[in-house]
Design an enzyme around this catalytic site. Structure first.
Site, PDB file in Angstrom:
ATOM      1  N   HIS A 295       5.691   6.778 -11.028  1.00  0.00           N
ATOM      2  CA  HIS A 295       5.308   7.818 -11.992  1.00  0.00           C
ATOM      3  C   HIS A 295       6.580   8.485 -12.523  1.00  0.00           C
ATOM      4  O   HIS A 295       7.595   8.516 -11.831  1.00  0.00           O
ATOM      5  CB  HIS A 295       4.467   8.906 -11.306  1.00  0.00           C
ATOM      6  CG  HIS A 295       3.068   8.490 -11.003  1.00  0.00           C
ATOM      7  ND1 HIS A 295       1.966   9.132 -11.497  1.00  0.00           N
ATOM      8  CD2 HIS A 295       2.586   7.489 -10.233  1.00  0.00           C
ATOM      9  CE1 HIS A 295       0.873   8.558 -11.042  1.00  0.00           C
ATOM     10  NE2 HIS A 295       1.215   7.552 -10.269  1.00  0.00           N
TER      11      HIS A 295
ATOM     12  N   GLU B 111       2.082  12.187  -2.702  1.00  0.00           N
ATOM     13  CA  GLU B 111       2.315  10.867  -2.094  1.00  0.00           C
ATOM     14  C   GLU B 111       3.565  10.814  -1.217  1.00  0.00           C
ATOM     15  O   GLU B 111       4.239   9.792  -1.157  1.00  0.00           O
ATOM     16  CB  GLU B 111       2.336   9.752  -3.159  1.00  0.00           C
ATOM     17  CG  GLU B 111       0.966   9.503  -3.769  1.00  0.00           C
ATOM     18  CD  GLU B 111       0.788   8.090  -4.320  1.00  0.00           C
ATOM     19  OE1 GLU B 111       1.655   7.228  -4.130  1.00  0.00           O
ATOM     20  OE2 GLU B 111      -0.266   7.848  -4.939  1.00  0.00           O
TER      21      GLU B 111
END
Lengths: 406, 406
Positions: B272, B49
């Site tokens: 995360h 990402e």
């Protein structure tokens, strides 16, 4: 079988030109191809442009006794058209779809809809592991101004990279397919140089078939001979390439092409000629791949040449991305302007004049249509830029690696 | 170096959640991640990402001294978001874009636009060849009714096949990434079973971090904790997996996850948690891959379970292909009907009534819009059917192979 000194392998490769509703006498030709494959019992048959799964199934039924193993590769809207028939068990398969493959809006060419790919099947024959690749690259519609050259080069590069990375445990690598490139084209030189694959036609001890090994010849009744005017003998774009990667040697004993009508009938198998190679594989000698390093300087030149073409494609894609983006913005502005005009009318401004509803609607739909289409183009060309850029990067890395070698 | 007895390798893995304009405090977090990577000097950092190439470039500049080698994988409209930083030279790279990755019309999810892929970098450390894979699979938006499960399973299967086919010359295989699957999910079992990869969390001698190794935890200030209500401890969807393929052994000495805010600041690196593994690689013992065969029966069950889900997806895709095709035909019929009506009016039929130009135009544009959209959907779902069908076939082949083993 493990210690057998020499293995003789017969390989058949053909672009079958079996497009439903479009290809002439398709079913008859598929039957002919099936009959010949059954009669000749090759060890491997690598077919392209078998677009219809029904044709594949028919072939599979017909060839079940002599080629009990087969695989059909599915991809894209129409399908990859790729399939393999084998006398020996297929241990594993893998499909790699090329990241670039023409443009969806080029409907008259249609390559985009096929999801052009390379298929890998792994077979073990007499204890020797064969990585067998079958592929079909983007067609060349105009050699003088080949708009698809950067895409075909990306495909050739991805094909070479895929072969290099997946063939490390293979004893012998075979590649068959319609590469849509002439033998001296940069894409073929890149593929051969970067993988170490050798051209069965150039290496064959004995050759029989169309002059210069051509596979698209003006004599073929399904070929548009006006397209072949600059090449009166035809062109060679279908190949069988090979190499041995561990302590094996491969020799091409014989290479044949078909020459027009199939035996006993008045039509050929396809608009392409088939290529048939007889290879001798021997468990001895040094790995052939080892010769690759000696030609590093020449290879660096080829990679540089290919990279230049990819860069040209990248610039063109960037221009198209920019102009489609600009068009989308203009269409959006027009829509906004219309919205303001409509709101103005609703608020009673300009009430003295009749509001031109019909032309207003037509204009709005036109703007909306342009907005949707140009946004689609913009997204597509953004992906194209990404992939061309990525390939340019990878080629640069390859050049660095080549230049570090002595 | 070639004969060093033990190699200690420190690996960092993080989904960075760095979406331009959307992710909160993105640039600050990218700086934090860069600072930490520089301070801690891992051997390999596998990031996901990182959508913006600018963020990658900033990281590369910052990390040039301690991670002189890096690679950014480009794909899709937005990019794959994948990159790797390495202390050791990257010898080669390859990108494989998953054939299915959600739907372009699901704009609110957007996975399709990322061109989700697996990236491979090959590094040689102390004479040991490492194949390092980094990936990010399709997100799970609703666990109860997961419409993307078949696509994610196709991705898990393609990932496993890609690793198997490309890692045959590797001594050690490492995979890091956000797999968007819980540890007991069928996709993870399929990936682990079919490749022989082992889970660093399960194998670690020493663990430190969020309970159960969770990487998406409700305590993280960027996480939408309402989505984690059924999992009060959080979920584990980010993994480091590994195996040794020749005569090497790999042991996970330590596994850590971050636990919320980064050192010295009030925010975590991402939504995360990062996963950090310390691996010990030793040149001794038998190939770990050899243990794969013993669990064939269990693996066959996993492949069957996955194949069932893919078949469910195939049926759904076939239904969507059918209904979008039917819609396109209806729109086309409506357009034809309108054309007949317009021609009739031009020919002077029904001249006694005024022709409703505006509503006629509106209806025609509506029909045209539906025709274009539903044709697009039809093409897309045809591709989806092809790929699901192809995966189903491949899984069937794998089952046949597994069942032939004793």
């Amino acid at each position: 079988m493990e210690r057998e000194p020499t293995l003789r392998l017969r390989v058949f490769d053909l672009n079958c030109w079996a497009i439903r509703y479009l290809s002439k006498r398709r079913q008859e030709r598929i039957r002919l191809i099936g009959d010949t494959l059954r009669r000749e019992s090759f060890d491997l048959a690598l077919l392209q442009e078998v677009w219809s799964e029904q044709d594949y199934s028919d072939l599979r039924v017909k060839l079940a006794s002599c080629y009990p193993f087969s695989h059909y590769f599915r991809s894209g809207v129409i399908g990859s058209g790729l399939c393999v028939f084998s006398r020996f068990p297929i241990l594993d398969t893998l499909l790699y779809q090329y990241s670039l493959n023409g443009y969806p809006y080029m409907l008259q060419h249609g390559d985009w809809f096929c999801g052009k790919s390379v298929g890998l099947v792994i077979v073990k024959i007499s204890g020797i592991i064969f990585n067998v690749y079958v592929t079909h690259l983007h067609a060349e519609y105009c050699r003088e101004k080949d708009a698809y050259l950067p895409h075909r080069l990306v495909q050739a590069w991805e094909l070479a990279q895929f072969i290099r990375h997946t063939s490390k445990a293979a004893d012998v690598v075979l590649l068959g397919g319609d590469l849509n490139m002439h033998p001296e084209d940069v894409g073929i030189r890149l593929l051969r140089g970067w993988t170490g694959l050798r051209d069965a036609f150039a290496e064959a001890t004995h050759f029989e078939g169309c002059k210069n090994g051509c596979t698209l010849v003006p004599d073929n009744c399904f070929t548009d001979s006006s397209e072949l005017l600059p090449f009166p003998l035809g062109i060679r774009i279908d190949y069988i390439l090979y190499k041995a990667t561990s302590s094996f040697t491969v020799k091409c004993e014989e290479l044949k092409t078909t020459t027009g009508p199939a035996p006993g009938v008045d039509i050929p198998f396809s608009d392409h000629e088939a290529v048939m190679a007889t290879l001798h594989i021997q468990r001895q000698g040094q790995a052939e791949g080892a010769t690759l390093g000696t030609a590093d300087a020449a290879l660096a030149d080829v990679v540089t040449e290919a990279r230049t073409e990819v860069t040209v494609g990248l610039r063109a894609a960037q221009r198209q991305r920019y102009s489609s983006g600009r068009m989308a913005v203009l269409a959006l502005l027009l829509l906004l302007l219309q919205a303001v005009a409509a709101l103005g009318t609703l608020a009673g401004l300009g009430a003295e004049q009749p509001f031109p509803k019909l032309s207003f609607c037509l204009l709005a739909f036109l703007a909306l249509g342009i907005l949707v289409l140009s946004t689609g183009f913009h997204l597509f060309h953004t992906m194209e830029v990404k992939m061309l850029h990525g390939t340019e990067d990878q080629m640069w890395m390859a050049l660095q690696a080549l230049q570090k070698h002595p």
